[in-house]
Enzyme design. Structure first.
Site, mmCIF file in Angstrom:
data_model
loop_
_atom_site.group_PDB
_atom_site.id
_atom_site.type_symbol
_atom_site.label_atom_id
_atom_site.label_comp_id
_atom_site.label_asym_id
_atom_site.label_seq_id
_atom_site.Cartn_x
_atom_site.Cartn_y
_atom_site.Cartn_z
ATOM 1 C CB THR A 126 -15.039 -12.752 -79.945
ATOM 2 O OG1 THR A 126 -14.238 -11.733 -79.364
ATOM 3 C CG2 THR A 126 -14.506 -14.110 -79.537
ATOM 4 C CD GLN A 336 -7.915 -16.493 -47.073
ATOM 5 O OE1 GLN A 336 -8.454 -16.768 -48.142
ATOM 6 N NE2 GLN A 336 -7.520 -17.424 -46.221
ATOM 7 C CB ILE A 337 -10.601 -9.784 -44.994
ATOM 8 C CG1 ILE A 337 -9.146 -9.391 -45.244
ATOM 9 C CG2 ILE A 337 -11.200 -8.902 -43.896
ATOM 10 C CD1 ILE A 337 -8.959 -8.011 -45.859
ATOM 11 N N GLY A 340 -15.211 -17.461 -43.444
ATOM 12 C CA GLY A 340 -16.313 -18.290 -43.928
ATOM 13 C C GLY A 340 -17.468 -17.479 -44.471
ATOM 14 C CD GLU A 363 -13.132 -4.918 -74.622
ATOM 15 O OE1 GLU A 363 -12.522 -4.564 -75.649
ATOM 16 O OE2 GLU A 363 -14.332 -5.183 -74.614
ATOM 17 C CB THR A 365 -5.905 -13.069 -71.866
ATOM 18 O OG1 THR A 365 -4.821 -13.084 -72.820
ATOM 19 C CG2 THR A 365 -7.043 -13.941 -72.368
ATOM 20 C CD GLU A 367 -1.994 -14.767 -69.873
ATOM 21 O OE1 GLU A 367 -1.717 -15.125 -68.714
ATOM 22 O OE2 GLU A 367 -3.164 -14.477 -70.236
#
Length: 379
Positions: A126, A336-337, A340, A363, A365, A367
């Site tokens: 890259t 979420q479970i 806070g 490696e 995206t 898409e």
């Protein structure tokens, strides 16, 4: 198809769990906060055979299959995705590129040090302005007698600073020509080869990501892997295996987040009973468990085909895409479970949440994976 762990996989899982408890868990949040790349840890992993999982015994490796390789990455990543990522990049990119495309002399020269964990490997494809458009790379190698002079830079390179040796793709022909790129092995300390900016990342912070810079860097023709012009085709084949690696990384993170959620839901009480007994939490856990099973099956199908020497471009992309997507989803549900507490660093799920996102980017995206899959379907 055998759905049970082999004896080797069970031994690997047990040894890594013990290693995680002793060497990773006590330090991982400190590494994360300070972005410390714990080099000594990888030397120890090398002594256990986990830095040369796929490398044959004659080159100092463990000579295991892709099923065992998935187990290695998954088990490490259940505790710390950063370490899993670095082990995956070392094994599947740098080391595997030399294993797949190096000649016997090159394999004898570099693989033993990589497989033993004595050397850390990097892999440069890259660039700043190319991203997934690798064919548009600007780093060039100009032939000068028996040498090539390399100029340019690579970014988002795992181990771009600490890597002892790097496999680097450069342009030896016209820009955009898939046969105009070549791969070289370049050792740290070579004049003209230096490191640049280290990225300050959201997650995977203990896995070093940095630039590699080349300024009139002279490398001998014997350091080229394969023939001139083969580099891009080689890179695509290496990335096929790399997708299995990232899928295993994502699976490990998903399992880690899930296991933390199950544990917390049994311990946390509201309205006089554990929250695991509430349907809203139970349904979340059911979805998470089902998605993990599906991702694991996809990954091991890809491993099965890879072990047979068959093409895994499509199934590897499917496995990587699905495992990565469910990893992000499961990490989100885990926070979420926990409510806070999931937003604090006192519980592991906030780190899983940050680490998981890279899996949908590294490696290629999501898409890009869909593009790979659709092209293979429509052939």
């Amino acid at each position: 198809m055998n759905f049970e762990y082999s004896e080797t996989q069970r031994i690997i899982a047990h040894s890594i769990k013990d290693f995680n408890k002793k060497h990773i868990l006590p330090h991982m949040m400190d590494w994360d906060e300070k972005q410390t790349f714990p080099i000594d840890l990888f030397h120890e992993l090398g002594q256990m055979g986990f830095m040369g999982v796929l490398v044959p015994h004659k080159y100092g490796g463990a000579e295991m299959s892709y099923h065992e390789y998935i187990t290695v990455i998954e088990e490490i990543s259940k505790v710390d995705g950063s370490i899993g990522l670095s082990v995956a990049a070392h094994n599947s990119l740098c080391t595997n590129h030399i294993l797949e495309f190096g000649n016997e002399e090159q394999k004898q020269k570099w693989l033993p040090k990589l497989a033993h964990g004595e050397w850390i490997g990097a892999w440069g494809l890259t660039e700043h302005n190319t991203g997934s458009d690798a064919g548009g790379m600007s780093t060039t190698a100009v032939k000068d007698g028996d040498y090539y002079v390399i100029n340019g830079a690579k970014n988002f390179t795992t181990h771009g600073i600490s890597g002892d040796v790097a496999v680097v793709m450069v342009r030896t022909g016209a820009k955009g020509d898939s046969h105009g790129m070549s791969a070289f092995v370049i050792e740290r300390g070579t004049p003209g080869f230096s490191s640049g900016k280290k990225e300050n990342k959201l997650g995977m912070r203990a896995s070093e990501t940095a630039e590699m810079i080349f300024q009139d860097c002279r490398v001998h023709k014997d350091q080229m892997l394969g023939e001139e012009g083969d580099g891009f085709i080689q890179a695509l084949k290496v990335l096929d295996g790399g997708r299995i690696s990232i899928g295993a990384l994502a699976l490990g993170i998903a399992k880690g987040a899930f296991e933390a959620s199950v544990k917390y839901s049994k311990e946390r009480e509201q309205f006089g009973k554990p929250i695991s007994q509430f349907q809203a939490i139970g349904f979340k856990l059911a979805d998470m468990a089902t998605e993990i099973e599906a991702a694991e099956l996809l990954l091991h199908k890809a491993a099965y085909l890879k072990n047979k020497g068959e093409k895994v471009t499509k199934i590897g992309a499917m496995a990587k895409m699905y495992a990565s997507e469910i990893s992000v989803k499961i990490a989100n549900e885990a926070v979420q479970i926990h409510g806070g507490y999931g937003y604090t660093k006192d519980f592991p799920v906030e780190k899983f949440y940050r680490d998981a996102k890279l899996c949908t980017i590294g490696e290629g995206t999501t898409e890009i994976q869909k593009l790979v899959i659709s092209r293979n379907i429509l052939k």
